[in-house]
Scaffold this motif. Sequence first.
Motif, PDB file in Angstrom:
ATOM      1  N   GLN A   1      -2.396   8.326  -4.780  1.00  0.00           N
ATOM      2  CA  GLN A   1      -4.397   9.539  -6.063  1.00  0.00           C
ATOM      3  C   GLN A   1      -3.573   9.161  -7.239  1.00  0.00           C
ATOM      4  O   GLN A   1      -2.529   9.389  -7.406  1.00  0.00           O
ATOM      5  N   ILE A   2      -4.724   9.413  -8.136  1.00  0.00           N
ATOM      6  CA  ILE A   2      -4.847   9.241  -9.210  1.00  0.00           C
ATOM      7  C   ILE A   2      -4.770  10.123  -9.679  1.00  0.00           C
ATOM      8  O   ILE A   2      -5.773  11.119  -9.243  1.00  0.00           O
TER       9      ILE A   2
ATOM     10  N   GLU B   1       0.856   1.347 -12.266  1.00  0.00           N
ATOM     11  CA  GLU B   1       1.253   2.837 -11.806  1.00  0.00           C
ATOM     12  C   GLU B   1       0.034   3.643 -12.861  1.00  0.00           C
ATOM     13  O   GLU B   1       0.292   3.868 -14.185  1.00  0.00           O
ATOM     14  N   LEU B   2      -0.328   5.183 -12.367  1.00  0.00           N
ATOM     15  CA  LEU B   2      -0.543   6.182 -13.002  1.00  0.00           C
ATOM     16  C   LEU B   2      -0.193   7.285 -12.738  1.00  0.00           C
ATOM     17  O   LEU B   2       0.043   7.528 -11.648  1.00  0.00           O
ATOM     18  N   VAL B   3       0.327   8.065 -13.728  1.00  0.00           N
ATOM     19  CA  VAL B   3       1.087   9.485 -13.934  1.00  0.00           C
ATOM     20  C   VAL B   3       1.362  10.404 -14.886  1.00  0.00           C
ATOM     21  O   VAL B   3       1.123   9.363 -16.302  1.00  0.00           O
TER      22      VAL B   3
ATOM     23  N   ARG C   1       0.962  -1.027   0.261  1.00  0.00           N
ATOM     24  CA  ARG C   1       0.135  -0.106   0.128  1.00  0.00           C
ATOM     25  C   ARG C   1       0.934   1.233  -0.149  1.00  0.00           C
ATOM     26  O   ARG C   1       0.255   2.703  -0.374  1.00  0.00           O
ATOM     27  N   SER C   2       2.024   1.042   0.703  1.00  0.00           N
ATOM     28  CA  SER C   2       2.708   2.550   1.118  1.00  0.00           C
ATOM     29  C   SER C   2       4.036   2.589  -0.690  1.00  0.00           C
ATOM     30  O   SER C   2       3.877   3.429  -1.324  1.00  0.00           O
ATOM     31  N   LEU C   3       3.210   1.209  -1.512  1.00  0.00           N
ATOM     32  CA  LEU C   3       4.577   1.985  -2.872  1.00  0.00           C
ATOM     33  C   LEU C   3       3.677   2.507  -3.704  1.00  0.00           C
ATOM     34  O   LEU C   3       4.290   2.608  -5.082  1.00  0.00           O
TER      35      LEU C   3
ATOM     36  N   ALA D   1     -10.318   5.224 -12.801  1.00  0.00           N
ATOM     37  CA  ALA D   1     -10.494   3.955 -11.364  1.00  0.00           C
ATOM     38  C   ALA D   1      -9.669   3.538 -11.283  1.00  0.00           C
ATOM     39  O   ALA D   1      -9.019   2.749 -12.583  1.00  0.00           O
ATOM     40  N   VAL D   2      -9.571   2.934  -9.877  1.00  0.00           N
ATOM     41  CA  VAL D   2      -8.294   1.621  -9.545  1.00  0.00           C
ATOM     42  C   VAL D   2      -9.194   0.680  -8.546  1.00  0.00           C
ATOM     43  O   VAL D   2      -9.555   1.536  -7.856  1.00  0.00           O
TER      44      VAL D   2
END
Length: 512
Positions: A298-299, A326-328, A292-294, A308-309
Amino acid sequence: MDGGRATVLVVDDSRTKRYLLVSWLSRAGYTVLEAETGGEALARVGVDPIDLVVLDVRLPDLSGFEVCERIKSAHPAMPVIHVSAHAVDVVDRAQGLTRGADAYLAEPIEPEELVATASAVLRYYRARQRAELLVDRLTGLADTTVAVHAAPTFARLLQAAAEGAAKVFKCPAAVVAETFDGDCIAGVTAGPDQPARIVPWIVDDTGVPIGATVRVEQPADWGLVDWPADDTVTVAAGRLREDRAPLYVVVPTRTQTDRNPVLVQLAQAVAAAVEAQRSFDEEHRIAVTLQRSLLPRQIPTVVGLDLAVRYEPASAQTEVGGDFYELVMLDGHLLLAIGDVAGHSLHAATVMAELRHAVRAYAVEGHQPGEILHRVNELMRTLLPNELATICVLLVHPPTGRVRMASAGHLPPVLSVDGKVEFVQQSAPLLGVRAPRPPDLEFVLPAGATLVFYTDGLIERRDATIDDGLSALAAVAARVDENLDRFCERLLVELAPPEIQDDVAVVALRRR
């Protein structure tokens, strides 16, 4: 067991002879019951607590030989001594012993001979009973050890331990232990045929040393179950480490033999299983926290796209895997990646973290998806030579909907447009394998179309093929909810099992 506490049934139709036999045995310290006929003897053996039968060969209704055979058939561990004033030759003796008697005394019988024979026969049978009891309990101990180590959760472990203790000792039982979170709970059962339940319980662990200890306490101190009246409880404590709370197995004291060997072994076996479960819970907690930390906090908000994830780690009784996404936004393009590291463990989660950071780093350098996967693959083969992973990477240009995608053995994303569904296929080797890779796949995402990316935990089942899972996914994805979050939630509800055995990651992207 002491011979003076044994109960003997004397069976003889002669009142005089029966009186003598009863007198001799009573003076020797035995409790003596009487019967005149074979039928009365058989009825009493099935009801009264009898340890030895002294049986005349000549009875008015049945022969002593037949009575002995019937007793042995119903109660193989019941010793029988034949006595006779008439059937005294070798044939009679041989027949009596052949048909089940443990000794054959011909009159005239001396009192000392009768008492000595009774004592010898009882001594043998009691040794046999102790051996049979120990074998039965050791078999139950082995079964319980297997059950507790196979238990999927901490609560089920304590239930299996309590049910096993009840079956081993044929009595109510309780097993108390502290979970990894510090909650003290107990598995309790009212008897060997009763299912165990879990209840909260607090124990003062002060002074309990490392190792196995046994103590006798009052039932009121362990009011977990209705213990037998007029008895105490024996508590076996098992403690493997100073920094861990001990485990307790509680049973009625009357069930125990000298030195409590089986109870001590049971406490140690369950304590080992509890420690293994605690360690697993601790590793699972660390791995989930790491995951969860990695993952993205936020999206990103992207003009022209809906995102959405959903990410669901494996259930508490299953090791976590290496699923990630990954979303960036990078230089006007959305980088979307989803992957799965082979294996399930804390190690898989750490490898997942390394791969995610590598993908981000090579994407920031401006590389296209295929080149990103090539560089990540070289990194894996150099620094993580024994690892395998699947991954799908794509760059999306939001204004035009142009997509450039590369896959490394990952499951094909689903493209849903106006109720029509197709899989975006690109066959390519996994990460960690040196093999030629195909060129990037390029296409335009139509307005209103939705791409769904996922990991295998969403569709794989032990009782179905991967093709069945893909077909089920296509059927569900044919209808995309207006709210993408609700759509992703529906995918999990309709496709994932109630108890998730593998991590599940789902990413949905829709072009407005």
